[in-house]
Scaffold this active site. Structure first.
Site, PDB file in Angstrom:
ATOM      1  N   LYS A   1       0.856  -1.188   0.000  1.00 36.66           N
ATOM      2  CA  LYS A   1       0.000   0.000   0.000  1.00 36.66           C
ATOM      3  C   LYS A   1       0.893   1.239   0.000  1.00 36.66           C
ATOM      4  O   LYS A   1       1.594   1.503   0.979  1.00 36.66           O
ATOM      5  CB  LYS A   1      -0.898   0.030   1.235  1.00 36.66           C
ATOM      6  CG  LYS A   1      -1.937   1.136   1.151  1.00 36.66           C
ATOM      7  CD  LYS A   1      -2.361   1.705   2.477  1.00 36.66           C
ATOM      8  CE  LYS A   1      -1.440   2.760   2.988  1.00 36.66           C
ATOM      9  NZ  LYS A   1      -1.331   3.985   2.184  1.00 36.66           N
TER      10      LYS A   1
ATOM     11  N   GLU B   1      10.533   1.238   9.876  1.00 39.82           N
ATOM     12  CA  GLU B   1      11.466   2.333   9.556  1.00 39.82           C
ATOM     13  C   GLU B   1      10.723   3.616   9.858  1.00 39.82           C
ATOM     14  O   GLU B   1       9.848   4.028   9.072  1.00 39.82           O
ATOM     15  CB  GLU B   1      11.871   2.264   8.080  1.00 39.82           C
ATOM     16  CG  GLU B   1      12.712   1.060   7.713  1.00 39.82           C
ATOM     17  CD  GLU B   1      14.129   1.139   8.253  1.00 39.82           C
ATOM     18  OE1 GLU B   1      14.574   2.219   8.671  1.00 39.82           O
ATOM     19  OE2 GLU B   1      14.798   0.086   8.285  1.00 39.82           O
TER      20      GLU B   1
ATOM     21  N   CYS C   1      13.776  11.329   6.619  1.00 40.18           N
ATOM     22  CA  CYS C   1      13.872  10.819   7.984  1.00 40.18           C
ATOM     23  C   CYS C   1      15.273  11.017   8.550  1.00 40.18           C
ATOM     24  O   CYS C   1      15.446  11.033   9.758  1.00 40.18           O
ATOM     25  CB  CYS C   1      13.486   9.344   8.007  1.00 40.18           C
ATOM     26  SG  CYS C   1      14.336   8.394   6.750  1.00 40.18           S
TER      27      CYS C   1
ATOM     28  N   GLU D   1      10.049  16.186  15.130  1.00 38.73           N
ATOM     29  CA  GLU D   1      10.580  16.088  13.768  1.00 38.73           C
ATOM     30  C   GLU D   1       9.989  17.243  12.947  1.00 38.73           C
ATOM     31  O   GLU D   1       8.777  17.451  12.964  1.00 38.73           O
ATOM     32  CB  GLU D   1      10.147  14.730  13.195  1.00 38.73           C
ATOM     33  CG  GLU D   1      10.838  14.347  11.927  1.00 38.73           C
ATOM     34  CD  GLU D   1      10.408  12.962  11.434  1.00 38.73           C
ATOM     35  OE1 GLU D   1       9.313  12.492  11.790  1.00 38.73           O
ATOM     36  OE2 GLU D   1      11.179  12.355  10.664  1.00 38.73           O
TER      37      GLU D   1
HETATM   38  P1  NAP Z   1       2.708   8.384   7.883  1.00 36.60           P
HETATM   39  O1  NAP Z   1       1.642   9.392   8.051  1.00 36.60           O
HETATM   40  O2  NAP Z   1       3.026   7.490   9.015  1.00 36.60           O
HETATM   41  O3  NAP Z   1       2.330   7.541   6.595  1.00 36.60           O
HETATM   42  C1  NAP Z   1       3.131   6.492   6.118  1.00 36.60           C
HETATM   43  C2  NAP Z   1       2.254   5.474   5.432  1.00 36.60           C
HETATM   44  O4  NAP Z   1       1.350   4.930   6.394  1.00 36.60           O
HETATM   45  C3  NAP Z   1       1.379   6.055   4.322  1.00 36.60           C
HETATM   46  O5  NAP Z   1       1.245   5.088   3.322  1.00 36.60           O
HETATM   47  C4  NAP Z   1       0.071   6.285   5.043  1.00 36.60           C
HETATM   48  O6  NAP Z   1      -1.049   6.319   4.182  1.00 36.60           O
HETATM   49  C5  NAP Z   1       0.026   5.066   5.926  1.00 36.60           C
HETATM   50  N1  NAP Z   1      -0.868   5.151   7.066  1.00 36.60           N
HETATM   51  C6  NAP Z   1      -1.211   6.239   7.793  1.00 36.60           C
HETATM   52  N2  NAP Z   1      -2.074   5.868   8.782  1.00 36.60           N
HETATM   53  C7  NAP Z   1      -2.276   4.539   8.662  1.00 36.60           C
HETATM   54  C8  NAP Z   1      -3.047   3.560   9.363  1.00 36.60           C
HETATM   55  N3  NAP Z   1      -3.785   3.882  10.428  1.00 36.60           N
HETATM   56  N4  NAP Z   1      -3.011   2.288   8.942  1.00 36.60           N
HETATM   57  C9  NAP Z   1      -2.265   1.939   7.891  1.00 36.60           C
HETATM   58  N5  NAP Z   1      -1.506   2.793   7.188  1.00 36.60           N
HETATM   59  C10 NAP Z   1      -1.500   4.085   7.574  1.00 36.60           C
HETATM   60  O7  NAP Z   1       4.086   9.061   7.503  1.00 36.60           O
HETATM   61  P2  NAP Z   1       4.353  10.068   6.303  1.00 36.60           P
HETATM   62  O8  NAP Z   1       3.965  11.417   6.740  1.00 36.60           O
HETATM   63  O9  NAP Z   1       3.806   9.562   5.028  1.00 36.60           O
HETATM   64  O10 NAP Z   1       5.927   9.932   6.162  1.00 36.60           O
HETATM   65  C11 NAP Z   1       6.784  10.688   6.900  1.00 36.60           C
HETATM   66  C12 NAP Z   1       7.359   9.901   8.071  1.00 36.60           C
HETATM   67  O11 NAP Z   1       8.042   8.763   7.581  1.00 36.60           O
HETATM   68  C13 NAP Z   1       8.383  10.695   8.835  1.00 36.60           C
HETATM   69  O12 NAP Z   1       8.224  10.497  10.212  1.00 36.60           O
HETATM   70  C14 NAP Z   1       9.694  10.103   8.361  1.00 36.60           C
HETATM   71  O13 NAP Z   1      10.760  10.285   9.256  1.00 36.60           O
HETATM   72  C15 NAP Z   1       9.328   8.686   8.154  1.00 36.60           C
HETATM   73  N6  NAP Z   1      10.248   8.010   7.236  1.00 36.60           N
HETATM   74  C16 NAP Z   1      11.103   7.091   7.744  1.00 36.60           C
HETATM   75  C17 NAP Z   1      12.010   6.466   6.921  1.00 36.60           C
HETATM   76  C18 NAP Z   1      12.978   5.461   7.469  1.00 36.60           C
HETATM   77  O14 NAP Z   1      13.562   4.728   6.695  1.00 36.60           O
HETATM   78  N7  NAP Z   1      13.167   5.366   8.778  1.00 36.60           N
HETATM   79  C19 NAP Z   1      12.045   6.775   5.552  1.00 36.60           C
HETATM   80  C20 NAP Z   1      11.160   7.713   5.058  1.00 36.60           C
HETATM   81  C21 NAP Z   1      10.249   8.320   5.917  1.00 36.60           C
HETATM   82  P3  NAP Z   1      -1.611   7.749   3.643  1.00 36.60           P
HETATM   83  O15 NAP Z   1      -0.552   8.292   2.792  1.00 36.60           O
HETATM   84  O16 NAP Z   1      -2.832   7.422   2.900  1.00 36.60           O
HETATM   85  O17 NAP Z   1      -1.848   8.578   4.874  1.00 36.60           O
END
Ligand code: NAP
Length: 473
Positions: free
Chosen positions: A166, A242, A276, A377
């Protein structure tokens, strides 16, 4: 969505927008819980035959996908810039980085070695065998909309797992372009499946509770990661997480302040700070604070925000309005609590920026521990500089976070570098280096930045079970 080797396009849709212009880029299938179940069923049906393929066959398909991704590098980068916003040059780099994971794991597929272990009994042999975990559910973010997919697909497919993925709601077109490649190179039906949606929760619930899913791999925020890990716990599904970061960037007084400031500006403003591993607190030893800030201020002042398709622009838009609001809240909070604003500090909306989500490249100094930016963050184009005096103090300050993903250290002193490397509680540490990432190197965090590693030799282990055979002879 793409299930069992076919694109399904009939059904409800949602719109995808360009964050730089507001223009609608396309309509995408809006999947729901039933679609997730359908995709898991397809993956389950394909699992045994895919795991039973030779490693050479799995490797060959991944290597072909790597080749096709590189052939399409320019087109994929153009799509990424329009859908996610990063400048075209950075998008080209990301496609190359994404393809690297396909090739690295094509090679690793052939090196899933077992072991024989001597027994204390003369009539016994131990045989250790590695085998695919089974069906994998994967959830990916928008900030690296192609490489975050291949970092999961590469090792999972190499190990012999089938996958249901997804992607983020903001970047499904990039995900579809990746699955077009998998389809064209001939992965068998059901081996890799894609469910796009505007409502992630019901899909996440199915991923966490469906008994056929044996492994959940997630990249995104710590809050959502914790929620998913909890939901997957009752069935003891294996999880890889991650998650978010809050990287310290430490500049000791024996470092060249100009060189360090150049490094800080390059890594901080990469992807408009939406990474991140982006530095969130830049600690600079007071003796070299002034030359460091002079160089950083000069460089930040030259960063031009705008549509990433124009090569004159070095920083693109933020992903949406919520991101603008979060960044501005942190900046205003810091200023109210005594930070000095040296550059930027406001939304940009003049002329052609009017319909996009742009925030000016911002430099703040005199950051202190009571400010939001010191803990939360930022995920935006804000360089926050914290002066420090003592080596021990800075290690304690750097480690004073619930996150533990990336950290950076600038020093010419080998003993200082090694001591700092050992004392920092972070999974990835760049020493005089702003790009400590590669398909060949283990990527992942400590503390609340996650569980497990992606890339490298470790990356494929996340998708393998260890099976012991004890044999009496
Ligand atoms: P996010 O809001 O957690 O979303 C990530 C993914 O999870 C998206 O596909 C999102 O779908 C989905 N999601 C959200 N709520 C969900 C739920 N209740 N059940 C299932 N899936 C759900 O994070 P983001 O804003 O997209 O990404 C930024 C974050 O990712 C930052 O904190 C960043 O540091 C972290 N990140 C970490 C890494 C690493 O390797 N450690 C790499 C890149 C990013 P939708 O898009 O439809 O909301």
């Amino acid at each position: 969505m793409y299930v069992n080797g076919e694109w399904l396009r009939d059904g409800p849709t949602f719109s995808v927008h360009n964050p730089a212009t507001g223009e609608t880029l396309g309509e995408v299938f809006d999947g729901n819980a039933e679609h997730a179940q359908q995709a898991i069923k397809a993956a389950e049906q394909a699992q045994d035959s895919w795991a039973g393929e030779t490693a050479y066959k799995r490797s060959e398909l991944l290597a072909r996908a790597h080749g096709l991704m590189l052939e399409r590098q320019a087109a994929l980068a153009n799509l990424m810039t329009r859908e996610q916003g990063k400048p075209l040059k950075a998008a080209m780099n990301e496609v190359k980085y994404a393809a690297d994971f396909l090739l690295w794991f094509a090679e690793e597929a052939k090196r899933i070695y077992g072991e024989t272990i001597p027994s204390a009994r003369a009539d016994q042999r131990f045989l250790v065998h590695k085998q695919a975990v089974g069906v994998v559910a994967a959830i990916t973010p928008w900030n690296y909309p192609i490489s975050m997919l291949t970092r999961k697909l590469g090792p999972a497919l190499a190990a012999g797992c089938t996958v249901v993925l997804k992607p983020a709601e903001s970047t499904p077109l990039c995900a579809m372009a990746v699955f077009d490649i998998l389809h064209e190179v001939g992965f068998p039906p059901g081996v890799a499946n894609l469910v796009t949606t505007s409502d992630p929760k019901p899909i996440g619930d199915v991923f966490c509770t469906h008994p056929s899913v044996r492994k959940l791999t997630f990249t995104g925020s710590t809050a959502v990661g914790k929620h998913l890990a909890q939901a997957a716990a009752p069935q003891l599904k294996r999880v890889s997480m991650e998650l978010g970061g809050h990287a310290p960037f430490i500049v000791f007084d024996d470092a060249d302040p100009v060189h360090a400031a150049k490094g800080a500006s390059l890594v901080k403003f990469l992807n408009t700070g939406q990474a991140c591993i982006s530095p969130n607190r830049i600690f600079v030893q007071r003796r070299i604070l002034e030359p460091f800030l002079d160089t950083l201020q000069e460089r930040v002042g030259k960063l031009r925000a705008g549509n990433g398709l124009d090569p004159a622009n070095s920083i693109g838009p933020l992903i949406n309005e919520a991101a603008i609001a979060k960044v501005d809240r942190q900046v205003q909070d810091a200023i109210a609590k005594g930070a000095t604003l040296l550059s930027g500090g406001a939304r940009l909306s003049d002329g052609e920026l009017a319909n996009g989500h742009f925030y000016g490249a911002t430099l703040l100094s005199n950051i202190s521990a009571d400010m939001l930016i010191y803990r939360e963050e930022t995920f935006g184009p804000v360089a926050a500089v914290v002066p420090f005096d003592d080596d021990d103090d800075v290690i304690a300050m750097a480690n004073d976070t619930r996150y533990g993903l990336a950290a950076y250290v600038y020093t010419q002193n080998l003993a200082r570098a090694l001591r700092t490397f050992e004392q920092l509680q972070f999974g990835i540490i760049g020493i005089n280096d702003i790009n400590p990432t590669s398909a060949a190197a283990p990527f992942g965090g400590m503390k609340e930045s996650g569980l497990g590693r992606e890339g490298a030799r470790e990356g494929i282990e996340e998708y393998l079970e260890t099976k012991l055979g004890g044999i009496s002879i």
